[in-house]
Structure formats: C-alpha cells, structure tokens
Design a protein around this motif. Structure first.
Motif, PDB file in Angstrom:
ATOM      1  N   LEU A 145     -10.242   2.121  -1.067  1.00  0.00           N
ATOM      2  CA  LEU A 145      -9.382   1.047  -1.543  1.00  0.00           C
ATOM      3  C   LEU A 145      -8.572   1.549  -2.730  1.00  0.00           C
ATOM      4  CD1 LEU A 145     -10.326  -2.623  -2.053  1.00  0.00           C
ATOM      5  CD2 LEU A 145      -9.172  -1.380  -3.872  1.00  0.00           C
ATOM      6  N   PHE A 146      -7.285   1.278  -2.692  1.00  0.00           N
ATOM      7  CA  PHE A 146      -6.397   1.573  -3.813  1.00  0.00           C
ATOM      8  C   PHE A 146      -5.791   0.264  -4.285  1.00  0.00           C
ATOM      9  CE2 PHE A 146      -6.439   5.695  -1.752  1.00  0.00           C
ATOM     10  CZ  PHE A 146      -6.399   6.579  -2.810  1.00  0.00           C
ATOM     11  N   TRP A 147      -5.879   0.011  -5.589  1.00  0.00           N
ATOM     12  CA  TRP A 147      -5.210  -1.139  -6.190  1.00  0.00           C
ATOM     13  C   TRP A 147      -4.365  -0.620  -7.342  1.00  0.00           C
ATOM     14  CZ3 TRP A 147      -3.208  -5.563  -5.552  1.00  0.00           C
ATOM     15  CH2 TRP A 147      -2.840  -6.356  -6.637  1.00  0.00           C
ATOM     16  N   PHE A 148      -3.066  -0.853  -7.265  1.00  0.00           N
ATOM     17  CA  PHE A 148      -2.133  -0.438  -8.300  1.00  0.00           C
ATOM     18  C   PHE A 148      -1.754  -1.679  -9.104  1.00  0.00           C
ATOM     19  CE2 PHE A 148      -1.849   2.680  -4.943  1.00  0.00           C
ATOM     20  CZ  PHE A 148      -1.844   3.877  -5.634  1.00  0.00           C
ATOM     21  N   CYS A 149      -2.276  -1.760 -10.323  1.00  0.00           N
ATOM     22  CA  CYS A 149      -2.037  -2.929 -11.173  1.00  0.00           C
ATOM     23  C   CYS A 149      -0.703  -2.803 -11.900  1.00  0.00           C
ATOM     24  CB  CYS A 149      -3.179  -3.114 -12.164  1.00  0.00           C
ATOM     25  SG  CYS A 149      -3.377  -1.760 -13.326  1.00  0.00           S
ATOM     26  N   SER A 150      -0.271  -3.891 -12.492  1.00  0.00           N
ATOM     27  CA  SER A 150       1.044  -3.888 -13.137  1.00  0.00           C
ATOM     28  C   SER A 150       1.061  -3.171 -14.480  1.00  0.00           C
ATOM     29  CB  SER A 150       1.536  -5.323 -13.340  1.00  0.00           C
ATOM     30  OG  SER A 150       0.650  -6.027 -14.189  1.00  0.00           O
ATOM     31  N   GLY A 151      -0.100  -2.941 -15.093  1.00  0.00           N
ATOM     32  CA  GLY A 151      -0.124  -2.427 -16.453  1.00  0.00           C
ATOM     33  C   GLY A 151      -0.186  -0.921 -16.620  1.00  0.00           C
ATOM     34  N   ALA A 152      -0.293  -0.156 -15.538  1.00  0.00           N
ATOM     35  CA  ALA A 152      -0.421   1.302 -15.663  1.00  0.00           C
ATOM     36  C   ALA A 152       0.253   1.981 -14.477  1.00  0.00           C
ATOM     37  CB  ALA A 152      -1.892   1.699 -15.716  1.00  0.00           C
ATOM     38  N   VAL A 153       0.841   3.157 -14.720  1.00  0.00           N
ATOM     39  CA  VAL A 153       1.559   3.865 -13.654  1.00  0.00           C
ATOM     40  C   VAL A 153       0.611   4.643 -12.738  1.00  0.00           C
ATOM     41  CG1 VAL A 153       3.314   5.612 -13.162  1.00  0.00           C
ATOM     42  CG2 VAL A 153       3.683   3.950 -14.967  1.00  0.00           C
ATOM     43  N   GLN A 154      -0.467   5.203 -13.234  1.00  0.00           N
ATOM     44  CA  GLN A 154      -1.506   5.868 -12.443  1.00  0.00           C
ATOM     45  C   GLN A 154      -0.974   6.985 -11.529  1.00  0.00           C
ATOM     46  OE1 GLN A 154      -2.843   2.484 -10.299  1.00  0.00           O
ATOM     47  NE2 GLN A 154      -3.822   1.542 -12.036  1.00  0.00           N
ATOM     48  N   PRO A 155      -0.330   8.021 -12.074  1.00  0.00           N
ATOM     49  CA  PRO A 155       0.246   9.059 -11.216  1.00  0.00           C
ATOM     50  C   PRO A 155      -0.798   9.803 -10.384  1.00  0.00           C
ATOM     51  CG  PRO A 155       0.404   9.679 -13.523  1.00  0.00           C
ATOM     52  CD  PRO A 155      -0.061   8.260 -13.482  1.00  0.00           C
ATOM     53  N   VAL A 160      -4.846  -0.846   0.797  1.00  0.00           N
ATOM     54  CA  VAL A 160      -3.947  -0.579  -0.327  1.00  0.00           C
ATOM     55  C   VAL A 160      -3.302  -1.872  -0.796  1.00  0.00           C
ATOM     56  CG1 VAL A 160      -1.909   0.708  -1.085  1.00  0.00           C
ATOM     57  CG2 VAL A 160      -3.454   1.725   0.601  1.00  0.00           C
ATOM     58  N   GLY A 161      -3.331  -2.041  -2.109  1.00  0.00           N
ATOM     59  CA  GLY A 161      -2.676  -3.188  -2.702  1.00  0.00           C
ATOM     60  C   GLY A 161      -1.873  -2.768  -3.915  1.00  0.00           C
ATOM     61  N   VAL A 162      -0.759  -3.464  -4.120  1.00  0.00           N
ATOM     62  CA  VAL A 162       0.132  -3.167  -5.238  1.00  0.00           C
ATOM     63  C   VAL A 162       0.562  -4.493  -5.864  1.00  0.00           C
ATOM     64  CG1 VAL A 162       2.289  -2.079  -5.941  1.00  0.00           C
ATOM     65  CG2 VAL A 162       0.999  -1.124  -4.044  1.00  0.00           C
ATOM     66  N   HIS A 163       0.310  -4.616  -7.139  1.00  0.00           N
ATOM     67  CA  HIS A 163       0.781  -5.813  -7.846  1.00  0.00           C
ATOM     68  C   HIS A 163       2.301  -5.861  -7.726  1.00  0.00           C
ATOM     69  CE1 HIS A 163       1.786  -8.466 -11.167  1.00  0.00           C
ATOM     70  NE2 HIS A 163       0.544  -8.932 -11.045  1.00  0.00           N
ATOM     71  N   THR A 201      -1.045  -1.616   5.848  1.00  0.00           N
ATOM     72  CA  THR A 201      -0.344  -2.712   5.183  1.00  0.00           C
ATOM     73  C   THR A 201      -0.530  -2.589   3.680  1.00  0.00           C
ATOM     74  OG1 THR A 201      -0.727  -4.157   7.066  1.00  0.00           O
ATOM     75  CG2 THR A 201      -0.244  -5.233   4.956  1.00  0.00           C
ATOM     76  N   VAL A 202       0.533  -2.798   2.928  1.00  0.00           N
ATOM     77  CA  VAL A 202       0.446  -2.821   1.468  1.00  0.00           C
ATOM     78  C   VAL A 202       0.353  -4.285   1.048  1.00  0.00           C
ATOM     79  CG1 VAL A 202       1.577  -2.230  -0.692  1.00  0.00           C
ATOM     80  CG2 VAL A 202       1.760  -0.681   1.260  1.00  0.00           C
ATOM     81  N   HIS A 203      -0.777  -4.654   0.479  1.00  0.00           N
ATOM     82  CA  HIS A 203      -1.046  -6.033   0.089  1.00  0.00           C
ATOM     83  C   HIS A 203      -0.546  -6.293  -1.326  1.00  0.00           C
ATOM     84  CE1 HIS A 203      -3.492  -6.464   3.683  1.00  0.00           C
ATOM     85  NE2 HIS A 203      -3.927  -5.246   3.400  1.00  0.00           N
ATOM     86  N   GLU A 204      -0.252  -7.558  -1.630  1.00  0.00           N
ATOM     87  CA  GLU A 204       0.288  -7.913  -2.937  1.00  0.00           C
ATOM     88  C   GLU A 204      -0.728  -8.578  -3.850  1.00  0.00           C
ATOM     89  OE1 GLU A 204       3.955 -10.030  -2.668  1.00  0.00           O
ATOM     90  OE2 GLU A 204       5.002  -8.266  -1.919  1.00  0.00           O
TER      91      GLU A 204
END
Length: 81
Positions: A6-16, A34-37, A58-61
C-alpha cells in the motif's frame, strides 16, 4: 514477501523515495493499492507513472478507499483446521 503493498501519498510531504519505490514495485507486477491526497504536490507524477506502467492500478483519493483496495487484493485466508 508481502502479498500487497500500500502506498499513501499525503498532502504534507513530497516523499521522493516513495515515488521511486512505487515505480520499482509497479514494474515488478506487485499487487498495489495506491492512494494520493488530492493536494499532494506530485499527484500527477503518481497518476501518470501508473497510467503508463500499470494501467490496471486505480489511484484512490482517500486513505479509506486505499485501505479497502488493499484488503480486496489480499489472498483468501486458508481454511482453519
């Protein structure tokens, strides 16, 4: 050795490094959730990377939708004796 990653990309960090890891697992054919804020600064990078390499993902929000997708990808548990 994981069944699902599982990958979650939050709004507060870029996480390269997470973007790099996503690409590596996507290329291997790993089961991915995979989810992306919506306000993640590199959201388009995640969406486009997966569109090209893994259009089946699918990229989830929302984190909740991402978690549901991860659970749905888990293999069925073997029956208990």
């Amino acid at each position: 050795m994981a069944d699902v990653i599982l990958f979650w990309f939050c709004s507060g960090a870029v996480q390269p490094i997470a973007l790099y890891e996503l690409g590596a697992h996507a290329a291997r054919g790993t089961r991915l959730a995979v989810g992306v804020h919506p306000h993640y600064p590199r959201r388009l990078d995640v969406v486009e990377q997966l569109r090209h390499v893994r259009p089946d993902v699918t990229v989830h929000e929302s984190l909740q939708a991402t978690l549901r997708a991860a659970v749905a990808l888990l293999p069925a548990a073997p029956p208990r004796p």
